[in-house]
Structure formats: C-alpha cells, structure tokens
Design a protein around this motif. Structure first.
Motif, PDB file in Angstrom:
ATOM      1  N   UNK A  78       0.805  -1.221   0.000  1.00 25.43           N
ATOM      2  CA  UNK A  78       0.000   0.000   0.000  1.00 25.43           C
ATOM      3  C   UNK A  78       0.842   1.276   0.000  1.00 25.43           C
ATOM      4  N   UNK A  79       2.085   1.180  -0.474  1.00 27.43           N
ATOM      5  CA  UNK A  79       2.947   2.349  -0.644  1.00 27.43           C
ATOM      6  C   UNK A  79       2.644   3.009  -1.973  1.00 27.43           C
ATOM      7  N   UNK A  80       2.731   4.333  -2.017  1.00 31.32           N
ATOM      8  CA  UNK A  80       2.635   5.055  -3.280  1.00 31.32           C
ATOM      9  C   UNK A  80       4.012   5.025  -3.924  1.00 31.32           C
ATOM     10  N   UNK A  81       4.111   4.511  -5.147  1.00 32.00           N
ATOM     11  CA  UNK A  81       5.390   4.388  -5.849  1.00 32.00           C
ATOM     12  C   UNK A  81       5.337   5.264  -7.097  1.00 32.00           C
ATOM     13  N   UNK A  82       6.328   6.132  -7.229  1.00 27.24           N
ATOM     14  CA  UNK A  82       6.409   7.003  -8.403  1.00 27.24           C
ATOM     15  C   UNK A  82       7.662   6.631  -9.185  1.00 27.24           C
ATOM     16  N   UNK A  83       7.457   6.358 -10.485  1.00 26.08           N
ATOM     17  CA  UNK A  83       8.560   5.955 -11.361  1.00 26.08           C
ATOM     18  C   UNK A  83       8.683   6.909 -12.534  1.00 26.08           C
ATOM     19  N   UNK A  84       9.894   7.035 -13.045  1.00 24.59           N
ATOM     20  CA  UNK A  84      10.154   7.707 -14.317  1.00 24.59           C
ATOM     21  C   UNK A  84      10.712   6.646 -15.237  1.00 24.59           C
ATOM     22  N   UNK A  85       9.967   6.311 -16.264  1.00 24.34           N
ATOM     23  CA  UNK A  85      10.336   5.172 -17.103  1.00 24.34           C
ATOM     24  C   UNK A  85      10.201   3.909 -16.267  1.00 24.34           C
ATOM     25  N   UNK A  86      11.268   3.112 -16.193  1.00 21.62           N
ATOM     26  CA  UNK A  86      11.242   1.896 -15.371  1.00 21.62           C
ATOM     27  C   UNK A  86      11.937   2.103 -14.031  1.00 21.62           C
ATOM     28  N   UNK A  87      12.482   3.299 -13.780  1.00 17.67           N
ATOM     29  CA  UNK A  87      13.223   3.572 -12.548  1.00 17.67           C
ATOM     30  C   UNK A  87      12.316   4.144 -11.463  1.00 17.67           C
ATOM     31  N   UNK A  88      12.337   3.527 -10.286  1.00 17.59           N
ATOM     32  CA  UNK A  88      11.610   4.064  -9.144  1.00 17.59           C
ATOM     33  C   UNK A  88      12.308   5.327  -8.677  1.00 17.59           C
ATOM     34  N   UNK A  89      11.572   6.430  -8.577  1.00 18.44           N
ATOM     35  CA  UNK A  89      12.117   7.704  -8.115  1.00 18.44           C
ATOM     36  C   UNK A  89      11.969   7.813  -6.608  1.00 18.44           C
ATOM     37  N   UNK A  90      10.745   7.556  -6.119  1.00 17.42           N
ATOM     38  CA  UNK A  90      10.551   7.492  -4.676  1.00 17.42           C
ATOM     39  C   UNK A  90       9.310   6.714  -4.318  1.00 17.42           C
ATOM     40  N   UNK A  91       9.252   6.382  -3.023  1.00 17.31           N
ATOM     41  CA  UNK A  91       8.149   5.597  -2.491  1.00 17.31           C
ATOM     42  C   UNK A  91       7.678   6.272  -1.201  1.00 17.31           C
ATOM     43  N   UNK A  92       6.374   6.411  -1.030  1.00 18.74           N
ATOM     44  CA  UNK A  92       5.781   7.017   0.155  1.00 18.74           C
ATOM     45  C   UNK A  92       4.919   5.974   0.857  1.00 18.74           C
ATOM     46  N   UNK A  93       5.250   5.674   2.134  1.00 22.22           N
ATOM     47  CA  UNK A  93       4.498   4.661   2.868  1.00 22.22           C
ATOM     48  C   UNK A  93       3.242   5.268   3.477  1.00 22.22           C
ATOM     49  N   UNK A  94       2.365   4.401   3.976  1.00 21.06           N
ATOM     50  CA  UNK A  94       1.130   4.867   4.597  1.00 21.06           C
ATOM     51  C   UNK A  94       1.399   5.609   5.911  1.00 21.06           C
ATOM     52  N   UNK A  95       2.585   5.421   6.504  1.00 23.60           N
ATOM     53  CA  UNK A  95       2.938   6.134   7.735  1.00 23.60           C
ATOM     54  C   UNK A  95       3.599   7.481   7.447  1.00 23.60           C
ATOM     55  N   UNK A  96       3.847   7.767   6.161  1.00 22.91           N
ATOM     56  CA  UNK A  96       4.455   9.032   5.776  1.00 22.91           C
ATOM     57  C   UNK A  96       5.947   8.958   5.548  1.00 22.91           C
ATOM     58  N   UNK A  97       6.541   7.773   5.703  1.00 24.50           N
ATOM     59  CA  UNK A  97       7.974   7.610   5.450  1.00 24.50           C
ATOM     60  C   UNK A  97       8.243   7.716   3.956  1.00 24.50           C
ATOM     61  N   UNK A  98       9.219   8.523   3.588  1.00 27.87           N
ATOM     62  CA  UNK A  98       9.574   8.741   2.186  1.00 27.87           C
ATOM     63  C   UNK A  98      10.910   8.081   1.900  1.00 27.87           C
ATOM     64  N   UNK A  99      10.945   7.202   0.916  1.00 29.16           N
ATOM     65  CA  UNK A  99      12.183   6.567   0.469  1.00 29.16           C
ATOM     66  C   UNK A  99      12.533   7.153  -0.879  1.00 29.16           C
ATOM     67  N   UNK A 100      13.708   7.794  -0.953  1.00 30.48           N
ATOM     68  CA  UNK A 100      14.172   8.415  -2.187  1.00 30.48           C
ATOM     69  C   UNK A 100      15.279   7.548  -2.761  1.00 30.48           C
ATOM     70  N   UNK A 101      15.237   7.282  -4.052  1.00 26.30           N
ATOM     71  CA  UNK A 101      16.168   6.364  -4.679  1.00 26.30           C
ATOM     72  C   UNK A 101      17.473   7.011  -5.126  1.00 26.30           C
ATOM     73  N   UNK A 102      17.631   8.324  -4.950  1.00 20.95           N
ATOM     74  CA  UNK A 102      18.851   9.002  -5.390  1.00 20.95           C
ATOM     75  C   UNK A 102      19.127  10.150  -4.440  1.00 20.95           C
ATOM     76  N   UNK A 103      20.019  11.039  -4.801  1.00 20.51           N
ATOM     77  CA  UNK A 103      20.396  12.172  -3.950  1.00 20.51           C
ATOM     78  C   UNK A 103      19.223  13.123  -3.744  1.00 20.51           C
ATOM     79  N   UNK A 104      19.254  13.822  -2.611  1.00 15.97           N
ATOM     80  CA  UNK A 104      18.235  14.824  -2.295  1.00 15.97           C
ATOM     81  C   UNK A 104      18.902  16.203  -2.316  1.00 15.97           C
ATOM     82  N   UNK A 105      18.312  17.135  -3.042  1.00 12.90           N
ATOM     83  CA  UNK A 105      18.770  18.526  -3.056  1.00 12.90           C
ATOM     84  C   UNK A 105      17.626  19.380  -2.545  1.00 12.90           C
TER      85      UNK A 105
END
Length: 86
Positions: free
Chosen positions: A54-81
C-alpha cells in the motif's frame, strides 16, 4: 466505452454536468486507475501506482524515483537537493 480508449477535447468532468473550461480532468468523486496512472510526455512516462504494501510508488520510465508509505515515510532512490529556509 471500448478498449480503444476515449478521446476528449476541451477537458473532462466526472460527477457533475458543469462544462470544463480547460483541458484538465476534474472529478467530483474518486477516480480509480486500476493499476498505475501514467503521464506521457517527452522521453519517458511518469507512473504512479500503489504496491502490495500500500505504498505510493512514483517511477520515471522503469526507474523508481521514490516511495511514500502509509505512515508518511519517504524513500528516495537518489540524492536529495533542498533549497529554502528551515
């Protein structure tokens, strides 16, 4: 509707009879994408989906950019600026 899709010029409103005034989709109630929701433009598509946890997953092409869990935890797949003030 058929599997060939629907072409709408001038916008689409779902849930009421108000005429759209732009090329956007407006919904008075829920819209269910039944899988992933894709935005197509440019070199690759952006897709938005909910995974089996039940995580929201956002992809660009076939690459996962980030994932947002139901608790609000954000997983980013690359650097954060970040910019701005705390």
């Amino acid at each position: 509707l058929t599997t060939a899709g629907v072409g709408v010029l001038g916008g689409l409103r779902v849930g009421d009879a108000t005429a759209p005034t732009d090329n956007d989709i407006h919904a008075v109630s829920d819209i269910s994408a039944g899988g992933s929701f894709k935005l197509t433009e440019g070199a690759s598509d952006w897709s938005f989906a909910v995974d089996s946890s039940n995580n929201l997953v956002i992809k660009y092409g076939t690459n996962t950019v980030f994932k947002l869990s139901t608790s609000g935890a954000l997983t980013v797949e690359n650097n954060i600026t970040a910019y701005g003030n705390p």
